[in-house]
Design a protein around this motif. Structure first.
Motif, PDB file in Angstrom:
ATOM      1  N   ALA A 165       0.675  -1.563  -0.036  1.00 43.59           N
ATOM      2  CA  ALA A 165       0.059  -0.111  -0.102  1.00 43.59           C
ATOM      3  C   ALA A 165       0.879   0.540  -0.136  1.00 43.59           C
ATOM      4  CB  ALA A 165      -1.121  -0.016   1.470  1.00 43.59           C
ATOM      5  N   PHE A 166       2.021   0.866   0.856  1.00 48.41           N
ATOM      6  CA  PHE A 166       2.908   2.258   0.640  1.00 48.41           C
ATOM      7  C   PHE A 166       3.526   2.602  -0.321  1.00 48.41           C
ATOM      8  CE2 PHE A 166       7.560   3.497   1.638  1.00 48.41           C
ATOM      9  CZ  PHE A 166       7.214   5.088   2.210  1.00 48.41           C
ATOM     10  N   SER A 167       3.853   1.760  -1.502  1.00 51.18           N
ATOM     11  CA  SER A 167       4.282   1.991  -2.387  1.00 51.18           C
ATOM     12  C   SER A 167       3.312   2.631  -3.983  1.00 51.18           C
ATOM     13  CB  SER A 167       5.022   0.591  -3.329  1.00 51.18           C
ATOM     14  OG  SER A 167       6.374  -0.108  -2.306  1.00 51.18           O
ATOM     15  N   CYS A 168       1.737   2.095  -3.448  1.00 47.54           N
ATOM     16  CA  CYS A 168       0.925   1.864  -4.839  1.00 47.54           C
ATOM     17  C   CYS A 168       0.526   3.773  -3.797  1.00 47.54           C
ATOM     18  CB  CYS A 168      -0.116   0.999  -4.670  1.00 47.54           C
ATOM     19  SG  CYS A 168       0.035  -0.488  -5.308  1.00 47.54           S
ATOM     20  N   ALA A 169       1.030   4.163  -3.333  1.00 47.45           N
ATOM     21  CA  ALA A 169       0.471   5.431  -1.994  1.00 47.45           C
ATOM     22  C   ALA A 169       1.707   7.019  -2.814  1.00 47.45           C
ATOM     23  CB  ALA A 169       0.393   6.057  -1.076  1.00 47.45           C
ATOM     24  N   VAL A 170       2.874   6.270  -3.179  1.00 48.10           N
ATOM     25  CA  VAL A 170       3.622   7.193  -3.557  1.00 48.10           C
ATOM     26  C   VAL A 170       5.064   6.958  -4.677  1.00 48.10           C
ATOM     27  CG1 VAL A 170       6.099   7.521  -2.930  1.00 48.10           C
ATOM     28  CG2 VAL A 170       5.008   6.964  -0.849  1.00 48.10           C
ATOM     29  N   GLU A 171       4.569   6.077  -5.064  1.00 50.60           N
ATOM     30  CA  GLU A 171       4.984   6.047  -6.790  1.00 50.60           C
ATOM     31  C   GLU A 171       3.648   6.885  -7.767  1.00 50.60           C
ATOM     32  OE1 GLU A 171       8.129   4.330  -8.182  1.00 50.60           O
ATOM     33  OE2 GLU A 171       8.264   4.961  -6.710  1.00 50.60           O
ATOM     34  N   PRO A 172       2.152   6.190  -7.201  1.00 52.36           N
ATOM     35  CA  PRO A 172       1.897   7.597  -8.518  1.00 52.36           C
ATOM     36  C   PRO A 172       2.033   8.797  -8.515  1.00 52.36           C
ATOM     37  CG  PRO A 172       0.363   6.181  -7.565  1.00 52.36           C
ATOM     38  CD  PRO A 172       1.223   5.528  -7.316  1.00 52.36           C
ATOM     39  N   LEU A 173       2.171   9.137  -7.697  1.00 54.65           N
ATOM     40  CA  LEU A 173       2.905  11.083  -7.150  1.00 54.65           C
ATOM     41  C   LEU A 173       3.945  11.214  -7.457  1.00 54.65           C
ATOM     42  CD1 LEU A 173       1.641  11.091  -3.006  1.00 54.65           C
ATOM     43  CD2 LEU A 173       0.349  11.336  -5.903  1.00 54.65           C
ATOM     44  N   ARG A 174       4.462  10.249  -7.081  1.00 53.68           N
ATOM     45  CA  ARG A 174       6.477  10.853  -8.195  1.00 53.68           C
ATOM     46  C   ARG A 174       6.076  10.730  -9.641  1.00 53.68           C
ATOM     47  NH1 ARG A 174      10.002   7.768 -11.072  1.00 53.68           N
ATOM     48  NH2 ARG A 174       8.737   5.879 -10.647  1.00 53.68           N
ATOM     49  N   ILE A 175       5.673   9.794 -10.049  1.00 54.77           N
ATOM     50  CA  ILE A 175       5.203   8.990 -11.733  1.00 54.77           C
ATOM     51  C   ILE A 175       4.307  10.239 -12.331  1.00 54.77           C
ATOM     52  CG2 ILE A 175       3.922   8.298 -12.829  1.00 54.77           C
ATOM     53  CD1 ILE A 175       4.797   5.659 -11.849  1.00 54.77           C
ATOM     54  N   ALA A 176       3.459  11.161 -11.257  1.00 51.89           N
ATOM     55  CA  ALA A 176       2.664  12.478 -11.997  1.00 51.89           C
ATOM     56  C   ALA A 176       3.263  13.368 -12.469  1.00 51.89           C
ATOM     57  CB  ALA A 176       1.621  12.275 -11.174  1.00 51.89           C
ATOM     58  N   ASN A 177       4.523  13.810 -11.442  1.00 52.72           N
ATOM     59  CA  ASN A 177       5.957  14.591 -11.381  1.00 52.72           C
ATOM     60  C   ASN A 177       6.097  14.732 -12.737  1.00 52.72           C
ATOM     61  OD1 ASN A 177       4.886  15.471  -9.193  1.00 52.72           O
ATOM     62  ND2 ASN A 177       6.341  14.815  -7.572  1.00 52.72           N
ATOM     63  N   TRP A 178       7.097  13.534 -12.598  1.00 54.59           N
ATOM     64  CA  TRP A 178       7.447  12.643 -13.974  1.00 54.59           C
ATOM     65  C   TRP A 178       7.041  12.903 -15.591  1.00 54.59           C
ATOM     66  CZ3 TRP A 178       7.514   8.728 -17.867  1.00 54.59           C
ATOM     67  CH2 TRP A 178       9.222   8.799 -18.089  1.00 54.59           C
ATOM     68  N   VAL A 179       5.519  12.277 -15.559  1.00 55.76           N
ATOM     69  CA  VAL A 179       5.082  12.700 -16.837  1.00 55.76           C
ATOM     70  C   VAL A 179       5.309  13.938 -16.989  1.00 55.76           C
ATOM     71  CG1 VAL A 179       2.774  12.293 -17.811  1.00 55.76           C
ATOM     72  CG2 VAL A 179       4.098  10.550 -16.236  1.00 55.76           C
ATOM     73  N   ALA A 180       4.444  15.889 -15.747  1.00 56.87           N
ATOM     74  CA  ALA A 180       3.411  16.251 -16.273  1.00 56.87           C
ATOM     75  C   ALA A 180       4.933  17.299 -16.200  1.00 56.87           C
ATOM     76  CB  ALA A 180       3.229  17.109 -14.931  1.00 56.87           C
ATOM     77  N   LEU A 209      -3.809  13.197 -17.237  1.00 54.12           N
ATOM     78  CA  LEU A 209      -2.168  12.611 -16.964  1.00 54.12           C
ATOM     79  C   LEU A 209      -3.426  11.592 -16.108  1.00 54.12           C
ATOM     80  CD1 LEU A 209       0.265  13.802 -15.581  1.00 54.12           C
ATOM     81  CD2 LEU A 209      -1.194  15.118 -14.167  1.00 54.12           C
ATOM     82  N   SER A 210      -4.260  10.902 -15.401  1.00 58.16           N
ATOM     83  CA  SER A 210      -4.405  10.672 -14.886  1.00 58.16           C
ATOM     84  C   SER A 210      -4.571   8.382 -15.823  1.00 58.16           C
ATOM     85  CB  SER A 210      -5.636  10.121 -13.990  1.00 58.16           C
ATOM     86  OG  SER A 210      -5.878   9.261 -13.313  1.00 58.16           O
ATOM     87  N   VAL A 211      -4.730   8.728 -16.859  1.00 61.77           N
ATOM     88  CA  VAL A 211      -4.483   8.079 -17.861  1.00 61.77           C
ATOM     89  C   VAL A 211      -2.810   7.914 -17.709  1.00 61.77           C
ATOM     90  CG1 VAL A 211      -4.848   6.732 -19.982  1.00 61.77           C
ATOM     91  CG2 VAL A 211      -6.819   7.451 -18.209  1.00 61.77           C
ATOM     92  N   ALA A 212      -2.645   8.509 -18.206  1.00 59.72           N
ATOM     93  CA  ALA A 212      -1.283   8.527 -18.118  1.00 59.72           C
ATOM     94  C   ALA A 212      -0.023   7.800 -17.734  1.00 59.72           C
ATOM     95  CB  ALA A 212      -0.428   9.747 -18.689  1.00 59.72           C
ATOM     96  N   VAL A 213      -0.058   8.514 -15.897  1.00 60.16           N
ATOM     97  CA  VAL A 213       0.538   7.879 -14.496  1.00 60.16           C
ATOM     98  C   VAL A 213       0.262   6.186 -15.014  1.00 60.16           C
ATOM     99  CG1 VAL A 213       0.337   7.699 -11.868  1.00 60.16           C
ATOM    100  CG2 VAL A 213       0.271  10.085 -13.372  1.00 60.16           C
TER     101      VAL A 213
END
Length: 316
Positions: free
Chosen positions: A19-34, A180-184
């Motif tokens: 759950a920890f990884s699934c919480a943080v990684e989408p946020l990190r990836i959102a930064n990278w994609v954006a 952005l959500s789909v891209a993440v």
């Protein structure tokens, strides 16, 4: 340049690393994609140095619970044995943040901690399915749902595991749009994103490769009547078929009888209550539709090879 949102995660001892990884990684990836810092995050623990998760790995944290840094979203994340980690400092910190107006949510078994703090009364909440029976016994005033997450209440809750990623993708879409959500999700190779109303566990139809509406209705009736079991004839009548047809459906798709399947449901509920609550054996017996503790004990031993008291003793 969009304003950066700050997420704070309180990591409770034995928290779920998945759950920890699934919480943080989408946020990190959102930064990278954006290509910009849409999100930043901090990790806290009660003692302010590290947090040990349920798989034994250690995560360094940014600080303790006093004070909790100002943030846009605070999540409490726990895992197994969460009842053993409900401490006065943790509850005090959560209550201070609520008084300060912080948006507070919970991940995996974290809803139990918010419930202990008195945050979820009269609200809908999600928690990992393994804790459903004990949660409903402990907090009857909370409307527990079997959805993967609840995002439209004052306190957001997610049931853990990949449901946490579903919630994060929902928040990304809410704040920055569907593209952005789909891209993440694509970057996560996650093509089965679920909305809030999706059930946590795979449906009976999917697990058994069948699409029989009568059987699904029968099992739904059983699940809702654990405390006051109904006879196969009454269940059959309720769904508009004969008892003989009901027997054939259970035999064909589940290789069992309605009576035996219903008993298995009741015994599974009983085992969860014995392992997860402080209810007496007699209370568990009545909660699962048995007329006496003695009858319950005999049936339980025949099914599991140990008595309810022996099951409870294994926790010590």
């Amino acid at each position: 340049m969009r304003q950066t949102q700050h997420f704070v995660f309180i990591l409770v001892k034995e928290f779920s690393h998945l759950a920890f990884s699934c919480a943080v990684e989408p946020l990190r990836i959102a930064n990278w994609v954006a290509g910009e810092e849409l999100y930043k995050w901090s990790f806290l623990s009660e003692h302010g140095e590290q947090a040990i998760c349920s798989n034994g790995s250690i995560t360094l944290v940014h600080g303790g619970l006093s004070p909790v840094p100002k943030c846009d979203q605070l999540f409490v994340l726990s895992g197994i044995n969460m009842r053993n980690h409900v401490t006065k400092p943790l509850l005090a910190a959560l209550r201070r943040e609520r008084a300060r107006g912080t948006s507070i949510g919970a991940l995996c078994s974290g809803a139990w901690l918010l419930a202990e703090a008195g945050f979820l009364d009269e609200m809908q909440a999600a928690i990992h399915w393994e804790y459903h029976d004990s949660f409903m016994e402990a907090f009857p005033e909370i409307n527990l749902v079997r959805s993967v997450f609840v995002a439209d209440e004052k306190h957001m809750t997610a049931s853990g595991g990949t449901a946490t990623a579903d919630l994060m993708l929902h928040l990304i879409e809410r704040d920055h749009g569907n593209d952005l959500s789909v891209a993440v999700a694509d970057q996560m190779v996650y093509n089965a994103v679920r909305n809030a109303t999706a059930d946590q566990r795979v449906s009976l139809q999917s697990r058994n490769g069948m699409r029989n509406a009568h059987l699904a209705k029968a099992i739904n009736i059983m699940t809702k009547n654990i405390q006051s079991p109904l006879s196969p004839s009454i269940i059959a009548s309720d769904i508009g078929i004969s008892t003989r047809q009901l027997e054939r459906l259970f035999g064909k798709f589940l290789n069992t009888s309605p009576k035996k399947y219903f008993m298995e449901l009741r015994l599974e509920r009983a085992r969860n209550l014995l392992l997860q609550t402080e209810s007496s054996v007699t209370q568990v017996a009545f909660a699962c539709g048995f007329e006496s503790a003695g009858h319950f004990s005999r049936v339980y031993r025949a099914a599991f090879g140990i008595t309810p008291m022996q099951q409870r003793a294994r926790l010590d």
